[in-house]
Design a protein around this motif. Structure first.
Motif, PDB file in Angstrom:
ATOM      1  N   UNK A   1      64.875 -12.064  31.486  1.00  0.00           N
ATOM      2  CA  UNK A   1      64.755 -13.452  31.943  1.00  0.00           C
ATOM      3  C   UNK A   1      66.100 -13.922  32.481  1.00  0.00           C
ATOM      4  N   UNK A   2      66.058 -14.684  33.573  1.00  0.00           N
ATOM      5  CA  UNK A   2      67.299 -15.143  34.191  1.00  0.00           C
ATOM      6  C   UNK A   2      67.084 -16.485  34.877  1.00  0.00           C
ATOM      7  N   UNK A   3      68.053 -17.380  34.710  1.00  0.00           N
ATOM      8  CA  UNK A   3      68.052 -18.634  35.451  1.00  0.00           C
ATOM      9  C   UNK A   3      68.641 -18.353  36.831  1.00  0.00           C
ATOM     10  N   UNK A   4      67.808 -18.396  37.860  1.00  0.00           N
ATOM     11  CA  UNK A   4      68.257 -18.024  39.206  1.00  0.00           C
ATOM     12  C   UNK A   4      68.435 -19.246  40.107  1.00  0.00           C
ATOM     13  N   UNK A   5      68.527 -20.420  39.517  1.00  0.00           N
ATOM     14  CA  UNK A   5      68.658 -21.644  40.321  1.00  0.00           C
ATOM     15  C   UNK A   5      69.873 -21.567  41.246  1.00  0.00           C
ATOM     16  N   UNK A   6      71.029 -21.199  40.706  1.00  0.00           N
ATOM     17  CA  UNK A   6      72.245 -21.133  41.522  1.00  0.00           C
ATOM     18  C   UNK A   6      72.155 -20.018  42.560  1.00  0.00           C
ATOM     19  N   UNK A   7      71.504 -18.916  42.203  1.00  0.00           N
ATOM     20  CA  UNK A   7      71.365 -17.797  43.137  1.00  0.00           C
ATOM     21  C   UNK A   7      70.504 -18.204  44.329  1.00  0.00           C
ATOM     22  N   UNK A   8      69.433 -18.953  44.069  1.00  0.00           N
ATOM     23  CA  UNK A   8      68.534 -19.379  45.149  1.00  0.00           C
ATOM     24  C   UNK A   8      69.217 -20.333  46.120  1.00  0.00           C
ATOM     25  N   UNK A   9      70.288 -20.979  45.666  1.00  0.00           N
ATOM     26  CA  UNK A   9      70.979 -21.949  46.517  1.00  0.00           C
ATOM     27  C   UNK A   9      72.105 -21.332  47.338  1.00  0.00           C
ATOM     28  N   UNK A  10      72.389 -20.043  47.134  1.00  0.00           N
ATOM     29  CA  UNK A  10      73.463 -19.389  47.884  1.00  0.00           C
ATOM     30  C   UNK A  10      73.120 -19.312  49.368  1.00  0.00           C
ATOM     31  N   UNK A  11      74.156 -19.460  50.198  1.00  0.00           N
ATOM     32  CA  UNK A  11      73.989 -19.346  51.643  1.00  0.00           C
ATOM     33  C   UNK A  11      75.169 -18.584  52.230  1.00  0.00           C
ATOM     34  N   UNK A  12      74.943 -17.952  53.382  1.00  0.00           N
ATOM     35  CA  UNK A  12      76.030 -17.256  54.065  1.00  0.00           C
ATOM     36  C   UNK A  12      76.569 -16.093  53.256  1.00  0.00           C
ATOM     37  N   UNK A  13      77.879 -15.884  53.330  1.00  0.00           N
ATOM     38  CA  UNK A  13      78.533 -14.775  52.639  1.00  0.00           C
ATOM     39  C   UNK A  13      79.805 -15.259  51.956  1.00  0.00           C
ATOM     40  N   UNK A  14      80.198 -14.560  50.890  1.00  0.00           N
ATOM     41  CA  UNK A  14      81.530 -14.732  50.316  1.00  0.00           C
ATOM     42  C   UNK A  14      82.046 -13.355  49.962  1.00  0.00           C
ATOM     43  N   UNK A  15      83.032 -12.902  50.692  1.00  0.00           N
ATOM     44  CA  UNK A  15      83.556 -11.555  50.510  1.00  0.00           C
ATOM     45  C   UNK A  15      84.881 -11.530  49.759  1.00  0.00           C
ATOM     46  N   UNK A  16      85.511 -12.695  49.588  1.00  0.00           N
ATOM     47  CA  UNK A  16      86.802 -12.746  48.918  1.00  0.00           C
ATOM     48  C   UNK A  16      86.668 -13.435  47.569  1.00  0.00           C
ATOM     49  N   UNK A  17      87.539 -13.072  46.645  1.00  0.00           N
ATOM     50  CA  UNK A  17      87.536 -13.663  45.317  1.00  0.00           C
ATOM     51  C   UNK A  17      88.248 -15.004  45.351  1.00  0.00           C
ATOM     52  N   UNK A  18      87.608 -16.032  44.774  1.00  0.00           N
ATOM     53  CA  UNK A  18      88.255 -17.345  44.687  1.00  0.00           C
ATOM     54  C   UNK A  18      89.411 -17.292  43.708  1.00  0.00           C
ATOM     55  N   UNK A  19      90.463 -18.073  43.983  1.00  0.00           N
ATOM     56  CA  UNK A  19      91.584 -18.168  43.047  1.00  0.00           C
ATOM     57  C   UNK A  19      91.169 -18.977  41.824  1.00  0.00           C
TER      58      UNK A  19
END
Length: 406
Positions: free
Chosen positions: A388-406
């Motif tokens: 089981x997983x809460x995928x609410x935040x995953x469903x809201x992802x858009x575009x790409x993020x290839x770099x790690x945030x500071x």
């Protein structure tokens, strides 16, 4: 013997300093004029060892990658005189070399088609695109190096050249994609940039053929044991090959001197507390840490429908208490959903399905619930895992993020 070792060590140190001078900007011609005679005594294996020493001394692999062609140019006259390593058809190195020969032919075809298209753009890019797509299948060659050959070399403390080669292969992949993107829209094509991309593909791939044949492959043959090559061959098929099927001529005959060691055996040492798994070995503590830090809730129900395990993650979606261990899973669900649970389990047992999934919205969460049938090597039903997983935040992802945030 000690004199030979001392001479070899001194030669490596001298040549290591030579490569440093090249990195600092000294011209290749002046360095070859002063130190060229040293290359007559060095083996291809030692060349790879010198790059390894540079990395161990603090030189960034990216810096060696940047000057890799210069390094090879310094040693090239001597490398050209060395014979390529001999292997039997079916041996992993024989296959890698055969793929290089096939790819060289395909690069020639790509060049020919590109030159024809440049002379007459009215021909259209389709033939060039087809030739490029063929060359891009060489990805299987690079993946086998990165996922099989490099890990075995690293077990013998030989990681530097592998890191450098991996970086160059990533550059080649980037050239492939950029070239492909330019050809997809001729209205916006940048002809000088595309010419450069094509030349980069041709040059970098051909240079890699040479580096493999003259440096990497001899180094690998010197370090890896027959049992290592057997393990590599045993795993190659999962990745695939570049336009060939390996011969079965090469076979390892297990002897008392060359035992075939499985991955788990090589990791397991008596008294280590490691539990051998299908693809590795972990301690109980490591297994618990993994399961309790997964971003999903996991519950395991055995073939008798009894709950045997649930993960204690920090943010559990559904409440679970240790009292349910050993309880029938049907008794862990409200009456209105028992029929649904029972049907899933019966379908799993009857081999009618392998997965069942649902999703619900609850308390501001979008919860994805999946059930997976577990079967052993003979296909016998051995239980079910619920994920089981809460995928609410995953469903809201858009575009790409290839770099790690500071």
């Amino acid at each position: 013997m000690s004199e030979f070792i001392n001479n070899t060590t001194r030669r490596k140190e001298t040549l290591k300093n030579v490569l440093r001078q090249l990195q600092e900007g000294r011209s290749l011609e002046s360095v070859k004029a002063e130190f060229g005679s040293l290359t007559q005594e060095i083996s291809s294996v030692e060349i790879a060892e010198i790059e390894q020493l540079l990395i161990e001394d603090g030189t960034a692999p990216e810096e060696i990658q940047r000057l890799c062609d210069v390094h090879v140019a310094f040693f090239k006259d001597h490398l050209d005189l060395q014979k390529s390593p001999e292997t039997v058809p079916g041996h992993p190195l024989f296959t890698l070399r055969a793929e290089n020969q096939l790819a060289e032919s395909d690069l020639n075809k790509l060049r020919s088609r590109w030159e024809s298209f440049r002379k007459d753009p009215q021909l259209g890019p389709q033939k060039v695109v087809e030739a490029l797509e063929q060359v891009m299948k060489f990805e299987a060659h690079y993946r086998r190096k990165e996922s099989l050959l490099f890990p075995f070399l690293e077990k013998y403390g030989f990681s530097g050249p592998s890191t450098v080669m991996w970086g160059i292969q990533d550059q080649i992949r980037a050239f492939w994609k950029a070239f492909q993107a330019q050809l997809s829209d001729l209205r916006a094509i940048d002809w000088p940039a595309v010419d450069e991309l094509h030349e980069n593909i041709q040059h970098q791939m051909r240079e890699m053929f040479y580096k493999e044949d003259k440096v990497l492959f001899p180094s690998a043959l010197e370090r890896l044991k027959e049992a290592d090559w057997f393990q590599i061959r045993h795993q190659e098929d999962e990745i695939g090959f570049y336009e060939l099927t390996p011969s079965k001529e090469w076979q390892l005959r297990q002897t008392a001197d060359i035992p075939v060691i499985s991955v788990n055996q090589s990791l397991h040492t008596p008294g280590s507390g490691l539990l051998s798994l299908q693809t590795g070995a972990l301690t109980l503590e490591q297994i618990n840490l993994m399961l309790t830090n997964l971003p999903v809730d996991v519950t395991f129900v055995d073939e008798n429908d009894e709950v045997r395990f649930f993960s204690q993650t920090q943010e559990r979606i559904f409440e679970r208490l240790p009292a349910i261990i050993g309880r029938k899973v049907q008794n862990c669900h409200p009456p209105q959903s028992v029929d649904k649970v029972q049907r899933i389990l019966e379908d799993f047992r009857a081999n009618k399905r392998d997965v069942a999934e649902f999703w619900i919205e609850m308390m501001g969460m979008f919860i994805h619930i999946r059930y997976f049938a577990l079967r052993d090597a003979h296909g016998k039903y051995r239980g079910t895992i619920e994920v089981s997983q809460n995928v609410k935040a995953i469903r809201e992802l858009q575009g790409e993020r290839r770099l790690l945030d500071d």
